[in-house]
Write an enzyme that holds these catalytic residues in place. Sequence first.
Site, PDB file in Angstrom:
ATOM      1  CB  SER A 173      30.329 -24.168 -39.338  1.00  0.00           C
ATOM      2  OG  SER A 173      31.381 -23.620 -40.123  1.00  0.00           O
ATOM      3  CE1 TYR A 188      30.393 -28.127 -31.369  1.00  0.00           C
ATOM      4  CE2 TYR A 188      32.330 -29.095 -32.410  1.00  0.00           C
ATOM      5  CZ  TYR A 188      31.614 -27.977 -32.012  1.00  0.00           C
ATOM      6  OH  TYR A 188      32.097 -26.718 -32.275  1.00  0.00           O
ATOM      7  CE  LYS A 192      29.378 -25.993 -34.168  1.00  0.00           C
ATOM      8  NZ  LYS A 192      28.768 -24.643 -34.215  1.00  0.00           N
ATOM      9  CB  SER A 225      36.039 -21.395 -26.500  1.00  0.00           C
ATOM     10  OG  SER A 225      35.957 -22.778 -26.812  1.00  0.00           O
TER      11      SER A 225
END
Length: 290
Positions: A173, A188, A192, A225
Amino acid sequence: MLTNNSELQLSQVFDVKGKVALVTGGGSGIGLMITQTLAVNGAKVYIVGRTEEKLEKVVEVHGQNIAGQIIPIVGDISTKDGVQKILKEIESKEKCLCILVNNAGIAPEKEEVKGDPTEFREKMFDGINEKEWLDVYQTNVVGPFLMSTAFLPLLQKSTDSHKGYSGTIVNISSISGHIRISQGHFAYNSSKGATVHLNKMLAAEIAKNGIKVRVNSIAPGVFPSEMTTQESRDDNQKSEMPKEHKGGLPAQRPGKDQDIAAAILFVVGCQYLNGQTITVDGGYEIQVGN
Protein backbone atom coordinates in the site's frame (compact mmCIF):
# COMPACT_ATOMS: atom_id res chain seq x y z
CA MET A 1 25.79 -29.21 14.28
CA LEU A 2 22.57 -27.84 15.83
CA THR A 3 23.03 -25.14 18.43
CA ASN A 4 20.89 -24.31 21.46
CA ASN A 5 17.63 -22.59 20.43
CA SER A 6 18.48 -23.01 16.75
CA GLU A 7 14.84 -22.33 15.81
CA LEU A 8 15.44 -18.69 16.83
CA GLN A 9 18.36 -18.14 14.47
CA LEU A 10 17.84 -15.57 11.72
CA SER A 11 18.20 -18.27 9.09
CA GLN A 12 15.22 -20.09 10.60
CA VAL A 13 12.95 -17.21 11.60
CA PHE A 14 13.19 -15.50 8.21
CA ASP A 15 13.69 -18.58 6.04
CA VAL A 16 12.38 -18.26 2.46
CA LYS A 17 14.71 -20.83 0.92
CA GLY A 18 12.85 -22.98 -1.61
CA LYS A 19 9.68 -20.92 -1.39
CA VAL A 20 7.86 -19.91 -4.58
CA ALA A 21 6.98 -16.21 -4.83
CA LEU A 22 5.26 -13.94 -7.33
CA VAL A 23 5.92 -10.19 -7.28
CA THR A 24 3.86 -7.88 -9.48
CA GLY A 25 5.66 -4.79 -10.67
CA GLY A 26 8.88 -6.61 -9.81
CA GLY A 27 10.95 -4.97 -12.52
CA SER A 28 11.78 -1.71 -10.73
CA GLY A 29 11.46 0.31 -7.53
CA ILE A 30 10.11 -1.33 -4.38
CA GLY A 31 9.00 -4.40 -6.34
CA LEU A 32 12.58 -4.97 -7.46
CA MET A 33 13.86 -4.51 -3.90
CA ILE A 34 11.44 -7.21 -2.75
CA THR A 35 12.37 -9.47 -5.65
CA GLN A 36 16.07 -9.16 -4.85
CA THR A 37 15.52 -9.82 -1.16
CA LEU A 38 13.51 -13.00 -1.68
CA ALA A 39 15.72 -14.32 -4.48
CA VAL A 40 19.09 -13.80 -2.79
CA ASN A 41 17.71 -15.66 0.22
CA GLY A 42 16.81 -18.72 -1.83
CA ALA A 43 13.27 -18.18 -3.13
CA LYS A 44 12.14 -18.80 -6.69
CA VAL A 45 10.64 -15.45 -7.66
CA TYR A 46 8.38 -14.87 -10.64
CA ILE A 47 8.27 -11.18 -11.54
CA VAL A 48 5.32 -9.79 -13.48
CA GLY A 49 5.38 -6.61 -15.53
CA ARG A 50 4.22 -5.18 -18.83
CA THR A 51 7.64 -4.56 -20.38
CA GLU A 52 9.66 -7.65 -21.31
CA GLU A 53 12.90 -5.70 -21.75
CA LYS A 54 12.79 -4.41 -18.17
CA LEU A 55 12.07 -7.85 -16.75
CA GLU A 56 14.89 -9.44 -18.74
CA LYS A 57 17.29 -6.75 -17.49
CA VAL A 58 16.39 -7.66 -13.90
CA VAL A 59 17.21 -11.31 -14.57
CA GLU A 60 20.46 -10.39 -16.31
CA VAL A 61 21.70 -8.06 -13.61
CA HIS A 62 20.15 -9.34 -10.38
CA GLY A 63 19.40 -12.99 -11.12
CA GLN A 64 22.96 -14.29 -11.39
CA ASN A 65 25.07 -15.97 -8.68
CA ILE A 66 22.28 -15.98 -6.10
CA ALA A 67 20.73 -18.70 -3.95
CA GLY A 68 17.33 -18.45 -5.64
CA GLN A 69 15.92 -17.62 -9.07
CA ILE A 70 14.22 -14.71 -10.83
CA ILE A 71 11.83 -15.67 -13.63
CA PRO A 72 10.09 -13.03 -15.79
CA ILE A 73 6.43 -13.13 -16.84
CA VAL A 74 5.00 -10.44 -19.09
CA GLY A 75 1.47 -9.75 -17.91
CA ASP A 76 -1.24 -7.28 -16.92
CA ILE A 77 -2.70 -7.56 -13.43
CA SER A 78 -5.40 -4.93 -13.93
CA THR A 79 -7.88 -7.17 -15.79
CA LYS A 80 -9.42 -10.59 -15.23
CA ASP A 81 -8.10 -11.84 -18.56
CA GLY A 82 -4.60 -10.67 -17.68
CA VAL A 83 -4.71 -12.29 -14.24
CA GLN A 84 -6.04 -15.57 -15.64
CA LYS A 85 -3.13 -15.74 -18.09
CA ILE A 86 -0.62 -15.23 -15.28
CA LEU A 87 -2.40 -17.83 -13.14
CA LYS A 88 -2.41 -20.36 -15.96
CA GLU A 89 1.33 -19.93 -16.48
CA ILE A 90 2.14 -20.36 -12.78
CA GLU A 91 -0.16 -23.39 -12.48
CA SER A 92 1.64 -25.01 -15.41
CA LYS A 93 4.98 -24.71 -13.59
CA GLU A 94 4.30 -24.90 -9.85
CA LYS A 95 2.30 -27.05 -7.44
CA CYS A 96 1.79 -24.13 -5.07
CA LEU A 97 2.52 -20.45 -4.51
CA CYS A 98 3.99 -19.53 -1.13
CA ILE A 99 4.22 -15.73 -1.40
CA LEU A 100 2.14 -13.32 -3.46
CA VAL A 101 3.30 -9.70 -3.40
CA ASN A 102 0.82 -7.28 -4.97
CA ASN A 103 3.17 -4.40 -5.63
CA ALA A 104 2.23 -3.07 -9.09
CA GLY A 105 0.85 0.47 -8.93
CA ILE A 106 0.49 3.63 -10.97
CA ALA A 107 0.12 7.32 -10.18
CA PRO A 108 -0.84 10.29 -12.38
CA GLU A 109 1.15 13.49 -12.36
CA LYS A 110 0.83 15.67 -9.28
CA GLU A 111 -1.54 18.63 -9.16
CA GLU A 112 -0.70 21.62 -7.00
CA VAL A 113 -3.56 22.10 -4.54
CA LYS A 114 -3.90 25.74 -3.51
CA GLY A 115 -5.74 28.91 -4.45
CA ASP A 116 -9.16 30.52 -4.04
CA PRO A 117 -12.34 28.50 -4.73
CA THR A 118 -12.25 29.29 -8.45
CA GLU A 119 -8.60 28.30 -8.83
CA PHE A 120 -9.20 25.17 -6.77
CA ARG A 121 -12.07 24.18 -9.05
CA GLU A 122 -10.04 24.83 -12.19
CA LYS A 123 -7.30 22.48 -11.03
CA MET A 124 -9.31 19.85 -9.19
CA PHE A 125 -12.41 19.68 -11.41
CA ASP A 126 -11.76 21.25 -14.79
CA GLY A 127 -8.20 19.91 -14.97
CA ILE A 128 -8.92 16.31 -13.95
CA ASN A 129 -9.60 13.45 -16.33
CA GLU A 130 -12.11 10.93 -14.94
CA LYS A 131 -10.42 8.05 -16.76
CA GLU A 132 -7.19 8.89 -14.94
CA TRP A 133 -8.91 8.14 -11.63
CA LEU A 134 -10.46 4.94 -12.94
CA ASP A 135 -7.14 3.71 -14.31
CA VAL A 136 -5.43 4.32 -10.96
CA TYR A 137 -8.11 2.38 -9.09
CA GLN A 138 -8.09 -0.40 -11.66
CA THR A 139 -4.39 -1.07 -11.10
CA ASN A 140 -3.97 -0.12 -7.43
CA VAL A 141 -7.16 -1.64 -5.98
CA VAL A 142 -8.90 -3.95 -8.46
CA GLY A 143 -5.60 -5.56 -9.48
CA PRO A 144 -4.63 -6.73 -5.97
CA PHE A 145 -8.18 -8.00 -5.41
CA LEU A 146 -8.14 -10.03 -8.63
CA MET A 147 -4.66 -11.44 -7.97
CA SER A 148 -5.42 -12.35 -4.35
CA THR A 149 -8.66 -14.15 -5.09
CA ALA A 150 -7.37 -15.89 -8.22
CA PHE A 151 -4.27 -17.29 -6.53
CA LEU A 152 -5.94 -18.26 -3.24
CA PRO A 153 -6.11 -22.02 -4.02
CA LEU A 154 -2.40 -22.10 -4.91
CA LEU A 155 -1.56 -20.21 -1.73
CA GLN A 156 -3.59 -22.66 0.36
CA LYS A 157 -1.65 -25.51 -1.27
CA SER A 158 1.54 -23.94 0.09
CA THR A 159 0.05 -24.01 3.58
CA ASP A 160 -0.94 -27.64 3.10
CA SER A 161 2.49 -28.72 1.87
CA HIS A 162 4.79 -26.77 4.23
CA LYS A 163 4.47 -27.73 7.89
CA GLY A 164 4.50 -24.66 10.14
CA TYR A 165 4.17 -22.25 7.22
CA SER A 166 1.13 -20.51 5.84
CA GLY A 167 0.84 -19.11 2.33
CA THR A 168 0.87 -15.35 2.44
CA ILE A 169 -0.37 -12.33 0.50
CA VAL A 170 1.51 -9.05 0.91
CA ASN A 171 -0.18 -5.94 -0.47
CA ILE A 172 2.13 -2.98 -0.99
CA SER A 173 0.00 0.00 0.00
CA SER A 174 1.57 3.33 0.98
CA ILE A 175 1.66 5.88 3.76
CA SER A 176 -0.25 7.96 1.20
CA GLY A 177 -3.27 5.87 2.15
CA HIS A 178 -3.01 6.95 5.81
CA ILE A 179 -2.00 10.58 5.88
CA ARG A 180 -4.42 13.50 5.82
CA ILE A 181 -2.64 15.59 3.17
CA SER A 182 -3.17 14.92 -0.52
CA GLN A 183 0.45 15.47 -1.63
CA GLY A 184 -1.11 16.68 -4.89
CA HIS A 185 -2.22 13.10 -5.49
CA PHE A 186 -5.93 12.84 -4.73
CA ALA A 187 -6.48 9.83 -7.00
CA TYR A 188 -3.37 7.93 -5.93
CA ASN A 189 -3.71 8.63 -2.20
CA SER A 190 -7.37 7.68 -2.07
CA SER A 191 -6.61 4.49 -4.03
CA LYS A 192 -3.97 3.55 -1.47
CA GLY A 193 -6.47 4.20 1.32
CA ALA A 194 -8.72 1.72 -0.49
CA THR A 195 -5.81 -0.72 -0.72
CA VAL A 196 -5.33 -0.59 3.05
CA HIS A 197 -9.03 -1.33 3.63
CA LEU A 198 -9.04 -4.04 0.96
CA ASN A 199 -6.17 -5.67 2.85
CA LYS A 200 -8.26 -5.74 6.06
CA MET A 201 -11.31 -7.17 4.29
CA LEU A 202 -9.35 -9.87 2.46
CA ALA A 203 -7.65 -10.94 5.68
CA ALA A 204 -10.96 -11.05 7.57
CA GLU A 205 -12.98 -12.88 4.91
CA ILE A 206 -10.25 -15.41 4.17
CA ALA A 207 -9.86 -16.19 7.88
CA LYS A 208 -13.64 -16.34 8.40
CA ASN A 209 -13.86 -19.05 5.75
CA GLY A 210 -11.26 -21.19 7.47
CA ILE A 211 -8.62 -20.64 4.79
CA LYS A 212 -5.15 -20.56 6.30
CA VAL A 213 -3.58 -17.86 4.13
CA ARG A 214 -2.24 -14.74 5.83
CA VAL A 215 -2.87 -11.27 4.36
CA ASN A 216 -0.80 -8.26 5.37
CA SER A 217 0.30 -4.95 3.91
CA ILE A 218 3.48 -2.91 3.86
CA ALA A 219 3.00 0.86 3.65
CA PRO A 220 6.26 2.40 2.44
CA GLY A 221 7.16 6.06 2.66
CA VAL A 222 9.50 7.74 0.17
CA PHE A 223 11.78 5.26 -1.58
CA PRO A 224 13.66 5.66 -4.86
CA SER A 225 11.45 4.27 -7.63
CA GLU A 226 10.21 5.22 -11.07
CA MET A 227 7.15 6.68 -9.37
CA THR A 228 9.17 9.05 -7.17
CA THR A 229 12.14 9.83 -9.43
CA GLN A 230 10.43 9.31 -12.84
CA GLU A 231 13.30 7.12 -14.03
CA SER A 232 15.53 4.16 -13.38
CA ARG A 233 19.03 3.41 -14.59
CA ASP A 234 19.31 1.48 -17.84
CA ASP A 235 22.08 -0.76 -16.55
CA ASN A 236 20.34 -2.18 -13.46
CA GLN A 237 16.70 -0.94 -13.40
CA LYS A 238 17.39 0.83 -10.09
CA SER A 239 16.27 4.36 -9.22
CA GLU A 240 18.38 6.77 -7.21
CA MET A 241 17.49 9.51 -4.75
CA PRO A 242 20.02 11.72 -2.92
CA LYS A 243 20.02 11.59 0.88
CA GLU A 244 19.24 15.30 1.17
CA HIS A 245 16.02 14.85 -0.83
CA LYS A 246 14.28 13.75 2.36
CA GLY A 247 16.75 15.10 4.89
CA GLY A 248 13.92 16.77 6.80
CA LEU A 249 12.43 13.43 7.87
CA PRO A 250 13.17 12.06 11.36
CA ALA A 251 15.26 9.41 9.57
CA GLN A 252 17.08 12.24 7.73
CA ARG A 253 17.04 10.29 4.45
CA PRO A 254 14.77 8.48 1.99
CA GLY A 255 14.26 4.74 2.33
CA LYS A 256 16.77 2.25 0.98
CA ASP A 257 16.80 -1.36 -0.18
CA GLN A 258 17.69 -2.78 3.23
CA ASP A 259 14.65 -1.13 4.83
CA ILE A 260 12.28 -2.90 2.44
CA ALA A 261 14.27 -6.11 2.81
CA ALA A 262 13.77 -6.09 6.58
CA ALA A 263 10.05 -5.37 6.17
CA ILE A 264 9.29 -8.06 3.60
CA LEU A 265 11.23 -10.76 5.48
CA PHE A 266 9.35 -9.88 8.67
CA VAL A 267 5.91 -9.89 7.05
CA VAL A 268 6.57 -13.10 5.13
CA GLY A 269 8.32 -14.83 8.02
CA CYS A 270 6.11 -13.98 11.01
CA GLN A 271 3.46 -16.69 10.99
CA TYR A 272 1.46 -14.92 13.71
CA LEU A 273 0.98 -11.73 11.68
CA ASN A 274 -2.34 -11.36 9.87
CA GLY A 275 -4.54 -8.46 8.75
CA GLN A 276 -1.94 -5.82 9.56
CA THR A 277 -0.36 -2.88 7.76
CA ILE A 278 3.30 -2.30 8.57
CA THR A 279 4.42 1.31 8.03
CA VAL A 280 8.02 1.81 6.86
CA ASP A 281 8.42 5.53 6.29
CA GLY A 282 11.33 7.04 8.21
CA GLY A 283 8.90 8.95 10.43
CA TYR A 284 6.99 10.70 7.61
CA GLU A 285 3.57 9.84 9.03
CA ILE A 286 4.24 11.15 12.52
CA GLN A 287 5.51 14.35 10.92
CA VAL A 288 2.52 15.16 8.68
CA GLY A 289 -0.27 13.46 10.67
CA ASN A 290 -2.85 10.88 9.73
